[in-house]
Design a protein around this motif. Structure first.
Motif, PDB file in Angstrom:
ATOM      1  N   CYS A 234       0.837  -1.203   0.000  1.00  0.00           N
ATOM      2  CA  CYS A 234       0.000   0.000   0.000  1.00  0.00           C
ATOM      3  C   CYS A 234       0.873   1.253   0.000  1.00  0.00           C
ATOM      4  O   CYS A 234       0.572   2.237  -0.689  1.00  0.00           O
ATOM      5  N   ALA A 235       1.946   1.214   0.785  1.00  0.00           N
ATOM      6  CA  ALA A 235       2.868   2.355   0.815  1.00  0.00           C
ATOM      7  C   ALA A 235       3.447   2.605  -0.572  1.00  0.00           C
ATOM      8  O   ALA A 235       3.579   3.761  -1.010  1.00  0.00           O
ATOM      9  N   TRP A 236       3.797   1.547  -1.273  1.00  0.00           N
ATOM     10  CA  TRP A 236       4.311   1.680  -2.641  1.00  0.00           C
ATOM     11  C   TRP A 236       3.252   2.318  -3.540  1.00  0.00           C
ATOM     12  O   TRP A 236       3.542   3.253  -4.292  1.00  0.00           O
ATOM     13  N   SER A 237       2.032   1.843  -3.461  1.00  0.00           N
ATOM     14  CA  SER A 237       0.949   2.378  -4.287  1.00  0.00           C
ATOM     15  C   SER A 237       0.729   3.861  -4.026  1.00  0.00           C
ATOM     16  O   SER A 237       0.619   4.669  -4.959  1.00  0.00           O
ATOM     17  N   ILE A 238       0.686   4.231  -2.757  1.00  0.00           N
ATOM     18  CA  ILE A 238       0.426   5.632  -2.403  1.00  0.00           C
ATOM     19  C   ILE A 238       1.610   6.509  -2.780  1.00  0.00           C
ATOM     20  O   ILE A 238       1.436   7.637  -3.280  1.00  0.00           O
ATOM     21  N   ALA A 239       2.821   6.026  -2.563  1.00  0.00           N
ATOM     22  CA  ALA A 239       4.006   6.802  -2.957  1.00  0.00           C
ATOM     23  C   ALA A 239       4.038   7.023  -4.456  1.00  0.00           C
ATOM     24  O   ALA A 239       4.423   8.098  -4.938  1.00  0.00           O
ATOM     25  N   ALA A 240       3.618   6.006  -5.222  1.00  0.00           N
ATOM     26  CA  ALA A 240       3.576   6.151  -6.679  1.00  0.00           C
ATOM     27  C   ALA A 240       2.521   7.171  -7.085  1.00  0.00           C
ATOM     28  O   ALA A 240       2.761   8.016  -7.955  1.00  0.00           O
ATOM     29  N   ARG A 243       3.820  10.607  -6.515  1.00  0.00           N
ATOM     30  CA  ARG A 243       4.765  10.997  -7.569  1.00  0.00           C
ATOM     31  C   ARG A 243       4.028  11.408  -8.850  1.00  0.00           C
ATOM     32  O   ARG A 243       4.356  12.413  -9.491  1.00  0.00           O
ATOM     33  N   ILE A 244       3.018  10.623  -9.228  1.00  0.00           N
ATOM     34  CA  ILE A 244       2.294  10.878 -10.482  1.00  0.00           C
ATOM     35  C   ILE A 244       1.532  12.193 -10.411  1.00  0.00           C
ATOM     36  O   ILE A 244       1.576  12.999 -11.355  1.00  0.00           O
ATOM     37  N   SER A 267       2.737  11.054 -19.306  1.00  0.00           N
ATOM     38  CA  SER A 267       2.659   9.984 -20.302  1.00  0.00           C
ATOM     39  C   SER A 267       2.678   8.615 -19.625  1.00  0.00           C
ATOM     40  O   SER A 267       3.058   8.481 -18.453  1.00  0.00           O
ATOM     41  N   LYS A 268       2.289   7.591 -20.385  1.00  0.00           N
ATOM     42  CA  LYS A 268       2.305   6.229 -19.853  1.00  0.00           C
ATOM     43  C   LYS A 268       3.718   5.827 -19.462  1.00  0.00           C
ATOM     44  O   LYS A 268       3.937   5.219 -18.401  1.00  0.00           O
ATOM     45  N   ALA A 269       4.690   6.179 -20.296  1.00  0.00           N
ATOM     46  CA  ALA A 269       6.078   5.835 -19.986  1.00  0.00           C
ATOM     47  C   ALA A 269       6.541   6.531 -18.711  1.00  0.00           C
ATOM     48  O   ALA A 269       7.227   5.924 -17.870  1.00  0.00           O
ATOM     49  N   ALA A 270       6.141   7.801 -18.560  1.00  0.00           N
ATOM     50  CA  ALA A 270       6.521   8.538 -17.352  1.00  0.00           C
ATOM     51  C   ALA A 270       5.879   7.913 -16.123  1.00  0.00           C
ATOM     52  O   ALA A 270       6.511   7.802 -15.061  1.00  0.00           O
ATOM     53  N   LEU A 274       7.564   6.591 -12.664  1.00  0.00           N
ATOM     54  CA  LEU A 274       7.150   7.122 -11.371  1.00  0.00           C
ATOM     55  C   LEU A 274       6.660   6.015 -10.448  1.00  0.00           C
ATOM     56  O   LEU A 274       6.845   6.090  -9.228  1.00  0.00           O
ATOM     57  N   LEU A 275       6.033   4.980 -11.017  1.00  0.00           N
ATOM     58  CA  LEU A 275       5.638   3.823 -10.211  1.00  0.00           C
ATOM     59  C   LEU A 275       6.874   3.169  -9.582  1.00  0.00           C
ATOM     60  O   LEU A 275       6.867   2.805  -8.395  1.00  0.00           O
ATOM     61  N   ALA A 276       7.934   3.028 -10.367  1.00  0.00           N
ATOM     62  CA  ALA A 276       9.168   2.428  -9.852  1.00  0.00           C
ATOM     63  C   ALA A 276       9.781   3.303  -8.760  1.00  0.00           C
ATOM     64  O   ALA A 276      10.215   2.805  -7.703  1.00  0.00           O
ATOM     65  N   ARG A 277       9.793   4.604  -8.987  1.00  0.00           N
ATOM     66  CA  ARG A 277      10.374   5.511  -7.986  1.00  0.00           C
ATOM     67  C   ARG A 277       9.543   5.521  -6.716  1.00  0.00           C
ATOM     68  O   ARG A 277      10.064   5.703  -5.611  1.00  0.00           O
ATOM     69  N   GLY A 278       8.220   5.310  -6.871  1.00  0.00           N
ATOM     70  CA  GLY A 278       7.370   5.215  -5.692  1.00  0.00           C
ATOM     71  C   GLY A 278       7.771   4.053  -4.801  1.00  0.00           C
ATOM     72  O   GLY A 278       7.721   4.154  -3.563  1.00  0.00           O
TER      73      GLY A 278
END
Length: 303
Positions: A234-240, A243-244, A267-270, A274-278
């Motif tokens: 959940c922390a990963w999801s919220i952090a992502a 970021r988005i 963009s989808k690529a961005a 951002l999901l990874a950085r989250g």
């Protein structure tokens, strides 16, 4: 997957691709309840706007009549056991499972009531009050679904909703003006000598937009303090998601007034990046010492 969950999944897929992507990171169970809660929130928003999934006009009924019906249906979902349409059945299931006080769903509806009443927002505090009702309280409910009971952590979840909504307001200034709405603080507009008109913000209006994005920053910073109190996925999801959404503000800052000539989004690529950085943000939050104070930040009403 139950029929109710499947219906809610369809709502999130059509309503918000960013949220749908972030929600995929959540563990089963929490993800399903989060999606069902989102489906009700989205439906409520569309009812007030007379739309279905934010696009197709819905026939019949003035805004006040739709608001009154929404209040009645929501209270019925919270307290009654009869058959209901899928969004309200979803709310009933989630609210009972996670022991929501009535205040939370009803506070969201009060935000829609502000739109129906064409409320004017004179100050930043007025804008933050509105932002709580249409977004901050959603953050609170989402955090409860993720298992949060501590009021201090729920405040951090509310802060994320506030930051998201301030960013939304900054992005949607021109589109909102086209339907007769303005959520920028009137005293800031007067101070800058700015008006909201035209397809591209004037320099004066753009300065107010940047000021609003600056006002969102302490709420983003505060929200990050809640990450270590969430289950890891959940922390990963919220952090992502953080970021988005924050990247929208970055695009406004980098693009200047001309950024408004097209839809401001990532963009989808961005989003994938951002999901990874989250994920890195969520992991780092568990190692970071100290805590940022909420002193001076707008604070939600307590149930």
């Amino acid at each position: 997957m139950t029929d109710l969950t499947a219906t809610s999944e369809a709502a999130i897929a059509q309503g918000s691709q960013s949220f749908a992507q972030a929600a995929k990171l959540m563990p089963p169970g929490i993800r399903e309840d989060t999606v069902m809660l989102y489906a009700w929130c989205r439906h409520a928003d569309d009812v007030i706007d007379g739309q279905v999934m934010g696009s197709a006009p819905e026939a019949g009924g003035d805004p006040q009549a739709r608001l009154d019906a929404l209040r009645a249906d929501t209270l019925a979902a919270l307290h009654e056991d009869g058959p209901m349409s899928p969004p309200f059945a979803a709310l009933r299931q989630v609210a009972r499972r996670h022991d929501f006080p009535d205040l939370w769903p009803m506070d969201l509806i009060e935000g829609f009531a502000m739109d129906v009443a064409d409320r004017e927002y004179r100050s930043l505090d007025d804008v933050l009050e509105y932002s709580y009702h249409v977004a901050g309280v959603v953050g609170v409910m989402m955090a409860r679904v993720m298992g949060v009971q501590d009021d201090a952590v729920l405040d951090r979840a509310c802060d994320l909703g506030l930051a998201f909504q301030l960013t939304n307001i900054a992005r949607d200034v021109i589109d909102d003006a086209a339907i007769g709405r303005c959520y920028l603080p009137a005293d800031w507009l007067a101070e800058a000598g700015a008006t909201v008109e035209g397809p591209v913000p004037s320099d004066a209006l753009y300065s107010v937009i940047i000021r609003l994005l600056d006002a969102a920053e302490p709420y983003y910073a505060s929200a990050r303090q809640g990450l270590p109190h969430l289950p890891p996925r959940c922390a990963w999801s919220i952090a992502a998601a953080l970021r988005i959404y924050r990247a929208i503000g970055t695009r406004i800052r980098q693009g200047g007034p001309e950024a408004y000539r097209q839809r401001i989004s990532t963009s989808k690529a961005a989003k994938i990046g951002l999901l990874a950085r989250g994920g890195l943000d969520a992991a780092a939050s568990r190692l970071r010492g100290g805590e940022i104070s909420r002193d001076g930040l707008w604070t939600r009403p307590r149930a």
